[in-house]
Design an enzyme around this catalytic site. Structure first.
Site, PDB file in Angstrom:
ATOM      1  N   SER A  65       0.802  -1.170   0.136  1.00 35.03           N
ATOM      2  CA  SER A  65      -0.052  -0.058   0.056  1.00 35.03           C
ATOM      3  C   SER A  65       0.886   1.379   0.034  1.00 35.03           C
ATOM      4  O   SER A  65       0.189   2.431  -0.346  1.00 35.03           O
ATOM      5  CB  SER A  65      -0.976   0.007   1.318  1.00 35.03           C
ATOM      6  N   HIS A 111      -2.227  -2.406  -6.315  1.00 33.55           N
ATOM      7  CA  HIS A 111      -2.573  -2.289  -5.136  1.00 33.55           C
ATOM      8  C   HIS A 111      -3.984  -2.349  -5.023  1.00 33.55           C
ATOM      9  O   HIS A 111      -4.760  -1.368  -5.719  1.00 33.55           O
ATOM     10  CB  HIS A 111      -2.184  -0.677  -4.664  1.00 33.55           C
ATOM     11  N   GLU A 157      -4.927   0.295  -8.081  1.00 34.49           N
ATOM     12  CA  GLU A 157      -3.872   1.153  -8.505  1.00 34.49           C
ATOM     13  C   GLU A 157      -2.760   0.341  -9.091  1.00 34.49           C
ATOM     14  O   GLU A 157      -2.101  -0.665  -8.450  1.00 34.49           O
ATOM     15  CB  GLU A 157      -3.011   1.827  -7.458  1.00 34.49           C
ATOM     16  N   ASN A 204      -3.063   6.826  -0.967  1.00 31.79           N
ATOM     17  CA  ASN A 204      -2.748   6.833   0.426  1.00 31.79           C
ATOM     18  C   ASN A 204      -1.822   7.999   0.690  1.00 31.79           C
ATOM     19  O   ASN A 204      -1.915   8.498   1.549  1.00 31.79           O
ATOM     20  CB  ASN A 204      -1.880   5.440   0.488  1.00 31.79           C
TER      21      ASN A 204
END
Ligand code: T1G
Length: 704
Positions: A416, A437, A449, A487
């Site tokens: 992540s 991801h 992702e 993130n």
């Protein structure tokens, strides 16, 4: 005046042609990819019908579509532009008024204006497998070509309300049962059109003018739907307008149509329409990547390393897409946990009607293999590593994968945050290494992702996108940085929330304000759900490199030091028990204590200020992610937040919202907030430039 064609088709324009077969005039629509009702299609249909009406030989007309679907709606690309005659509602009224009976043959996904064209015809025949719907509400509008007036007349108010406020397509069988269509047939559209024309002529298909039918009043259904929408979609503009329009179907049809048009214009003028249409196109445009022309590698067998929540969720998503999976874990106990989680996920899919019990059993018996030996992955086409978020553990695994996996296998990490370049560097084949991801729960969340490292090969990137399409996920290309697109931006705006919490706002106030903005959950509810220990570990990892100038809020760390990790431990910022959740008084006490320690006199924050700071922070870091080329375009950031972070869809995403706020106002805010914290609040060059030259993020979306 078109002469009577003796044989073959006559083209009106590139999108519409017609032919005469016996007493039947056949009109074909051919406007790839989805026969959207563009100006050419509308003009073509009108002129073709007029031409056929003028031919004495023509006793009946049939309209059908070429390609993969009948009309899938108005041409959304024409929205916001000056409408060109004939308008779709007028075309529908023209079709309905025709003295020459018209039958419409539906196939594929007949949606929106496409279904409205069919409803205005005198009979409707659908091919097996057709789905019909009125998804306008998902675009922030309502059916504007008679759908709200004709559906109630054919199928009743309750069905109309469900279809129009829900926007979900229904099967041909359900459409037949509700009276929306008259027959389900098999064969190719042209042949069925010819047969249906014959049947309409000889009366084996009912010939009705929908507008002439009456609507059975149903005030209870209207009232129930209003209450339901007020409860479930309090922030959305168009759903209630849909109910108003359906309610008008008890008026004479011309008055009802006028009311539909008035309500349609109101929705078109709403900013929510712009946000929802932006979301529609963003999710489709993100697949336009520099590597798109590369040929994806064949993926027929996949290995997943790690039977934890993410590994099991990823395995479930792959299995549900029909892909065989080999799940590996260090030991049998880990495998058993993984198998149990996957089985639970599949049982959930059976409960939601997404999977049959038979298919579930087949998946578990034939598609899922397990092993405690990485060697079991020697022949797979793709490996997805989903183990503990620790670089040393990941590098160790990739070192082994480099030895056991066959040449040409794609090696992916579900990390992540961590640096994919570092992971790739441990292997002898960095071109085959990529980040995939997934978002939790991985078999439900639509976002993927695709993280492209410096040496990742183009066909490996294309393979990631092809996999996403197979999993019906929205893939967004991201460069490598700490936390990639989503993130990274979340880590940054979460600090703005923490600063407001430290300065006087309670976690509940911040969460309430962000729910009022449209998020399903506020940042502290999300933190508790994800697990405070995850960000605690990340904070510890970053402590060594945290700039001295950066203001650090230790409140979440304090909660974790007490073993409070959020929902999974029953308490975090909130307490969770059988009665639901409520603010955690001990967390509030810790917040007060940390404020005292820092000598902060708490102040009040309005919901408006909370939203303003939160969104400004999100857009600020989004601008940097664009400046550094981590995201290709603003729409990529929008698609990430709409599909991975619960960003309110009607607002179109953070960068679309930035254009609504305006670059100059954003710069003004940042400079204002910088008086408190000049380190955190710095104006990105991209934003300042936009403010100076009146630019917008939308302008940069076409640069792929
Ligand atoms: N207008 C213009 N372009 C459209 C379009 C539309 N209605 N629908 C799809 N496209 C483009 C899409 O952008 C993509 O382009 C390509 O077609 C393939 O789409 C008066 C006002 C039909 C189920 O909301 O739900 O009618 O990216 O990748 O997954 O009441 O597209 O390749 O360049 O999605 O197979 C109501 C919207 C309009 C339907 C096919 N209709 N479309 O899904 O392919 S409002 C809709 C869809 C209306 C009237 C009102 C899906 C699909 P590109 P795709 P797909």
């Amino acid at each position: 005046m078109h002469p009577e064609p003796l044989t073959g088709e006559t083209s009106i324009n590139d999108a519409v042609s017609f032919e005469l077969t016996g007493a039947a005039g056949l009109i074909a629509i051919d406007n790839p990819p989805v026969n959207a009702a563009s100006h050419a299609v509308r003009t073509g249909i009108r002129q073709a019908v007029e031409a056929l009406q003028d031919m004495s030989a023509v006793k009946v007309i049939a309209i059908y579509g070429k390609g993969r679907t009948f009309i899938a709606g108005a041409d959304i690309r024409e929205f916001g532009k000056p409408p060109l005659d004939p308008w779709l509602p007028e075309l529908c009224n023209f079709l309905e008024a025709s003295d020459t009976p018209i039958v419409c043959v539906l196939h594929g996904t007949t949606l929106g204006g496409g279904l409205e064209v069919a409803l205005a015809c005198h009979a409707r025949v659908a091919l097996k497998g057709t789905r019909v719907g009125l998804p306008e509400v998902t675009l922030g509008i309502l059916p504007g070509a008679g759908g709200t007036q004709r559906v109630p007349r054919l199928a009743g108010i309750r069905t109309a309300l469900d279809m129009i406020t829900g926007g979900k397509p229904v099967s041909a069988e359900d459409a037949l049962a509700s009276g929306l269509i008259d027959r389900i047939s098999e064969g190719d559209p042209r042949a069925v059109a010819l047969q249906s024309a014959q049947d309409l002529l000889d009366g084996t298909l009912p010939n009705r003018r929908t507008g002439a039918l009456d609507t059975e009043p149903d005030p209870t259904a209207l009232d129930e739907m209003r209450k339901k929408l007020a409860r479930t979609q309090p922030l959305l503009f168009s759903p209630q307008k849909c109910v108003d329009a359906v309610a008008a179907s008890s008026l004479p049809v011309t008055e009802g149509m006028k009311e539909e048009r008035r309500l349609y214009e109101e929705c078109m003028a709403s900013p929510q329409r712009a946000g929802l249409i932006h979301a529609f196109f963003s999710e489709r445009a993100v697949s336009k990547i520099p590597e798109a022309s590369a040929t994806p590698r064949a993926i027929d067998a996949i290995g997943v390393i790690g039977g934890g929540t993410m590994g099991s969720g990823i395995a479930t998503a792959l299995l549900l897409a029909g892909l065989p999976v080999t799940l590996t874990e260090r030991d049998q106990a880990g495998l058993d946990r993984g198998i149990a989680t996957i089985t639970g996920n599949l049982d959930g899919a059976v409960k939601r009607g997404k999977l049959t019990a038979g298919a579930r059993n087949d998946i578990l018996s034939s598609k899922l293999k397990t092993s405690t030996d990485l060697g079991a992955l020697s022949e797979v086409d793709l490996v997805i590593e989903a183990v503990f978020e620790e670089m040393s553990v990941k590098r160790e695994i990739f070192e082994m994968l480099d030895k056991v996996c066959r040449k040409g296998a794609v090696l992916a990490s579900n990390t992540s945050y961590l640096d994919i370049n570092d992971i790739a560097a441990i292997t002898s084949r960095p071109a085959d290494v990529i980040g995939l991801h997934f978002f939790s729960p991985a078999h439900i969340m639509r976002l993927l992702e695709v993280v492209v490292a410096d040496k990742t090969a183009d066909d490996v990137v294309a393979t990631g996108f092809a996999l996403a399409k197979r999993l019906k996920k929205i893939a967004v290309r991201s460069g490598v940085c700490d936390g990639f697109i989503g993130n990274r931006i979340m880590t940054f705006y979460k600090k703005a929330a923490d600063y407001m919490m430290m300065d006087g706002a309670s976690p509940e106030e911040i969460d309430t304000a962000m729910r009022g903005f449209g998020f399903a959950m506020g940042p502290y509810q999300v933190a508790d759900l994800a697990g405070l220990d995850i960000s605690w570990a990340a904070n510890k990892r970053r402590a060594a490199t945290r700039p001295a100038e950066e203001r650090y809020i230790p409140i979440a760390d304090r909660l974790c030091e007490n073993g409070w990790f959020g929902r999974k431990t029953g308490q975090g910022f909130y307490i969770y028990d059988d009665t639901g959740s409520r603010p955690n008084p001990e967390a509030l006490a810790i917040i007060d204590a940390e404020r005292d320690k820092a000598g902060i006199a708490p102040r009040a924050f309005s919901a408006e200020e909370i939203v303003s700071r939160f969104m400004t922070a999100m857009i600020l870091e989004g601008s940097r992610v664009l400046e550094e080329g981590i995201a290709l375009r603003p729409i990529d950031i929008d698609a990430v937040f709409l599909n991975g972070y619960g960003f309110p869809r009607f607002r179109g995403g953070p960068m679309h919202t930035a254009d609504v706020i305006g670059a100059a106002e954003l710069v003004r805010r940042i400079e204002d907030y910088a008086r408190e914290d000049a380190w955190y609040w710095q104006v990105p060059a991209l934003l300042r430039q936009m403010a100076e030259n009146g630019g917008s993020f939308a302008e940069t979306n076409d640069r792929g």
